[in-house]
Design a protein around this motif. Structure first.
Motif, PDB file in Angstrom:
ATOM      1  N   PRO A 396     197.359  82.791  31.452  1.00  0.00           N
ATOM      2  CA  PRO A 396     198.152  82.829  30.213  1.00  0.00           C
ATOM      3  C   PRO A 396     199.449  82.033  30.393  1.00  0.00           C
ATOM      4  O   PRO A 396     199.967  81.937  31.512  1.00  0.00           O
ATOM      5  N   HIS A 397     199.955  81.488  29.311  1.00  0.00           N
ATOM      6  CA  HIS A 397     201.208  80.736  29.349  1.00  0.00           C
ATOM      7  C   HIS A 397     202.087  81.143  28.176  1.00  0.00           C
ATOM      8  O   HIS A 397     201.591  81.336  27.068  1.00  0.00           O
ATOM      9  N   CYS A 445     206.394  75.894  29.150  1.00  0.00           N
ATOM     10  CA  CYS A 445     205.927  77.221  29.518  1.00  0.00           C
ATOM     11  C   CYS A 445     207.098  77.956  30.157  1.00  0.00           C
ATOM     12  O   CYS A 445     207.823  77.395  30.975  1.00  0.00           O
ATOM     13  N   MET A 447     206.744  80.561  32.118  1.00  0.00           N
ATOM     14  CA  MET A 447     206.467  80.946  33.489  1.00  0.00           C
ATOM     15  C   MET A 447     207.157  79.831  34.279  1.00  0.00           C
ATOM     16  O   MET A 447     206.715  78.674  34.270  1.00  0.00           O
ATOM     17  N   HIS A 450     205.491  77.355  36.503  1.00  0.00           N
ATOM     18  CA  HIS A 450     204.628  76.409  35.785  1.00  0.00           C
ATOM     19  C   HIS A 450     205.480  75.287  35.178  1.00  0.00           C
ATOM     20  O   HIS A 450     205.119  74.112  35.253  1.00  0.00           O
ATOM     21  N   MET A 455     204.426  71.910  33.395  1.00  0.00           N
ATOM     22  CA  MET A 455     204.360  72.421  32.016  1.00  0.00           C
ATOM     23  C   MET A 455     205.700  72.348  31.292  1.00  0.00           C
ATOM     24  O   MET A 455     206.192  73.347  30.765  1.00  0.00           O
TER      25      MET A 455
HETATM   26 CU    CU Z   1     202.443  78.618  32.209  1.00  0.00          CU
END
Ligand code: CU
Ligand code: C2O
Length: 462
Positions: A396-397, A445, A447, A450, A455
């Motif tokens: 998931p992002h 993203c 996260m 990431h 990302m």
């Molecule tokens: Cu992500």
């Protein structure tokens, strides 16, 4: 309460007479917000103190509060040994104040400072965090809550900020695991902590009487953890997401899913009787429900529950028109462990997955690995934009757009307004927003591992 009020009145009286003079140099210098190291007791007693990077010496940083329609001014003073900058997450802000090192400002060097000063168009629950090497700086503690007050706040007995976080700590030393860039974490779900807490404490507690009504402002400040939450001994409504009021309060019937950077404002009534368990539970890694915040219920705040709350007053510019004519674009999310990708464009060159891995890059957004020289899209000021995220990874992002809030479109209907959207593996999600804030805005993203390994993309509104 009375004592506080009268002391404040006395102080105001003292200040009124001799201290106000012409020449307001002192009055116009923004209050400092100092990024510096500190030692805090993060782990339970018996473990040592943890060295953190902090705003003003505390973790999380100080709660910043200001009135809707007003301004926030703070001088970031950098007493760290590394460059840093502050991003005001979720504020529909003047681009020059957005705090993204290398895009909207230069990072503030050690010993330097930067004056942030910006308007606050929207009431709600926001937060601020480092946006220079944020994968490491946020994990070390550089974040805090930013609350923009409604002119008329809802009628509640208490207004509580709950800043959820997790920390990855070596139990022997009580210090953060120093490998903030571990490829194993960045190519998987991200840096997950082994200590979970709220407002910098593993044992944050609240107290209230039965039938008390509380506003809970939840902020997920974790690098990568998605919190799945449940109320115990409380019932209530969601009244805002990512700062933005819902048109009408939504009764809480399901679990609350809070992805990194997301916020949710709840209005809850304490239904538990005095002495019975209550609080906020989270789904632990082994799927058991654990206490995140304990609520100690003592006595009764009132004899009965109140009637359902009114919606929060809407913020300006919450409508999204022109959906039919809007340009549609797709942003494919690729890469990561167990799936990878054929190739991506990194620093101006097309590279295959192996070459990217050698450069510490694992992810791509729309074929682009990391922030490129050109934006993902350019929009005319005022234009309506539609972007479909296609998650072609097994993770998931939490996709975050700077500078503007969006609504998710599903089957033609526009969902609540927010700034961070969780996109599950192998799913797509379409968002729409009005490109009404000029400048260069990240789309990445949240996260943070990431974001640091591919990302991160951006759009431009001109
Ligand atoms: Cu992500
Ligand atoms: Cu919460 Cu790009 O940030």
């Amino acid at each position: 309460m009375t004592l506080m009020m009268s002391r404040r009145a006395v102080c105001a009286g003292l200040l009124a007479a001799p201290l106000i003079r012409p020449g307001r140099a002192a009055a116009s210098a923004p209050a400092p917000l100092t990024a510096r190291t500190a030692s805090v007791q993060l782990a339970p007693p018996g473990y040592g103190m943890t060295k953190v990077w902090s705003y003003d010496g505390s973790l999380p940083g100080p709660v910043l509060r200001a009135a809707q329609g007003g301004r926030l001014s703070r001088r970031l003073v950098n007493e760290l040994a590394v460059p840093t900058s502050v991003h005001w997450h979720g504020i529909r802000i003047d681009n020059a104040m957005d705090g993204v090192a290398g895009l909207t400002q230069e990072a503030v060097p050690p010993g330097g400072s930067f004056d942030y000063d910006f308007a606050l168009p929207d009431a709600g629950t926001y937060w601020y965090h480092a946006h220079t090497n944020s994968m490491e700086q946020v994990a070390r503690g550089l974040s805090g809550a930013l609350i923009v007050e409604e002119a008329t706040p809802p009628d509640v007995d208490a207004d509580e900020i709950l800043m959820l976080d997790d920390w990855l700590i070596d139990p022997d030393s009580a210090q953060f695991y120093a490998d903030f860039t571990a490829p194993m974490m960045r190519s998987h779900a991200g840096r997950m902590g082994n200590l979970i807490g709220v407002n910098g404490r593993f044992d944050h507690r609240l107290k209230a009487g039965q039938n008390a009504r509380l506003r809970l402002r939840l902020i997920n400040a974790a690098n990568a953890r998605i919190f799945v939450l449940r109320l115990q001994g409380m019932e209530g409504w969601t009244v805002a997401l990512d700062g933005m009021p819902l048109a009408s309060p939504e009764p809480l019937v399901e679990e609350i899913i809070l992805a990194p950077a997301q916020r949710v404002d709840l209005i809850v009534d304490v239904t538990a009787e005095a002495g019975t368990p209550a609080g906020l539970l989270y789904a632990a890694d082994d799927d058991s429900w654990q206490a995140l915040v304990e609520l100690e219920v003592s006595g009764r705040a009132s004899g009965a529950r109140r009637s359902a709350p009114q919606p929060l007053p809407p913020n300006p510019r919450m409508q999204i028109g022109g959906l039919e004519e809007a340009t549609r674009r797709e942003m494919r999310m690729e890469g990561g462990a167990m799936r990878g990708m054929a190739s991506g464009r990194f620093e101006g060159q097309q590279m295959d997955f192996q070459e990217l891995i050698q450069r510490g890059q694992f992810w791509a957004l729309a074929g682009q690995v990391g922030r490129g020289a050109d934006p993902f899209a350019r929009y005319r000021l005022g234009e309506t934009a539609r972007i479909t995220f296609v998650n072609d990874t097994v993770f998931p992002h939490a996709m975050h757009l700077h500078g503007m809030h969006f609504r998710q479109l599903s089957e033609g209907a526009a969902g609540p307004m927010r700034d961070t959207l969780l996109v599950m593996p192998q799913q797509s999600a379409e968002i729409a927003f009005v490109a009404d804030n000029p400048g260069k805005w990240l789309l990445h993203c949240h996260m943070l591992g990431h974001a640091a390994s591919g990302m991160t993309n951006w759009i431009e509104v001109v």
